[in-house]
Write an enzyme that holds these catalytic residues in place. Sequence first.
Site, short mmCIF file in Angstrom:
data_model
loop_
_atom_site.label_atom_id
_atom_site.label_comp_id
_atom_site.label_asym_id
_atom_site.label_seq_id
_atom_site.Cartn_x
_atom_site.Cartn_y
_atom_site.Cartn_z
N GLU A 87 3.02 3.81 -6.76
CA GLU A 87 2.60 2.11 -6.13
C GLU A 87 1.47 1.51 -7.11
O GLU A 87 0.49 1.62 -6.15
CB GLU A 87 3.21 1.83 -5.03
N ASP A 89 0.44 -2.71 -7.10
CA ASP A 89 0.18 -3.90 -5.61
C ASP A 89 -0.72 -5.22 -6.26
O ASP A 89 -1.90 -4.92 -6.67
CB ASP A 89 0.09 -2.57 -3.66
N GLU A 91 -1.33 -8.44 -4.21
CA GLU A 91 -0.61 -9.23 -2.98
C GLU A 91 -1.73 -10.41 -2.67
O GLU A 91 -2.41 -10.30 -2.53
CB GLU A 91 -0.94 -8.62 -1.89
#
Length: 269
Positions: A87, A89, A91
């Site tokens: 993953e 990311d 955010e």
Amino acid sequence: MFIRISARPATFVDDFKAAWSESHIRQMDGGKAIQLVLDQSTGCGFASKRKYLFGRVSMKIKLIPGDSAGTVTAFYMNSDTATVRDELDFEFLGNRSGQPYSVQTNIFAHGKGDREQRVNLWFDPSLDYHTYTILWSHKHIVFYVDDVPIREYKNNEAKNIAYPTSQPMGVYSTLWEADDWATRGGLEKIDWSKAPFYAYYKDFDIEGCPVPGPTFCPSNPHNWWEGYAYQSLNALEARRYRWVRVNHMVYDYCTDRSRFPVPPPECRA
């Protein structure tokens, strides 16, 4: 000559679909832009229809204005595998009015995450659209804000450091409530009187090797993102990268001795 395999959708529905709470995803400008909605009933999210193995993904996003404490707007790639997931990311952590917006990046490789870095953005990302990009090649992963690299994670598999190379990943974005941790470690709670909260997206761009797709693509050295010019940060990018880390980085797991008395191996590499 480099091969460019580009999805470049004309509209949202060409390459994306609602992942949850479709009623809170609103198409705009004939589907060329979308609005995500968060209210007390639910957040929402969308996902690419296909997965990709290496390449570049980017979106222009305009974040929640005003008091957005306790909200998280995420843009990420995910292998969507049960245990050993990869993953990448972005955010975006909501803030109380007047405080800087923070963006947290994280990298999961072979199921292992806990690689958070956090940067305070040097502009108000709710006033206009800005471009957020993930470049993923055999050499490195780079997170960009507009044309400024804010994070680089190099492939050090030769030193037995995990790096995502084998699992294709989908492209996702979500808007959700996370006031137990998102703003000042959970001290600032979401103010539902300010709801609904809105985030806006446009100019979706995926250039990569689709899976399923041509099996030779992920290992093809002639893909443009594997070219010499993209194997490391250029001089201008390196200067911008240092500027971000010196002036705007507010958390780096590599220097958090309370969590990691011995720095993780990728930090020493």
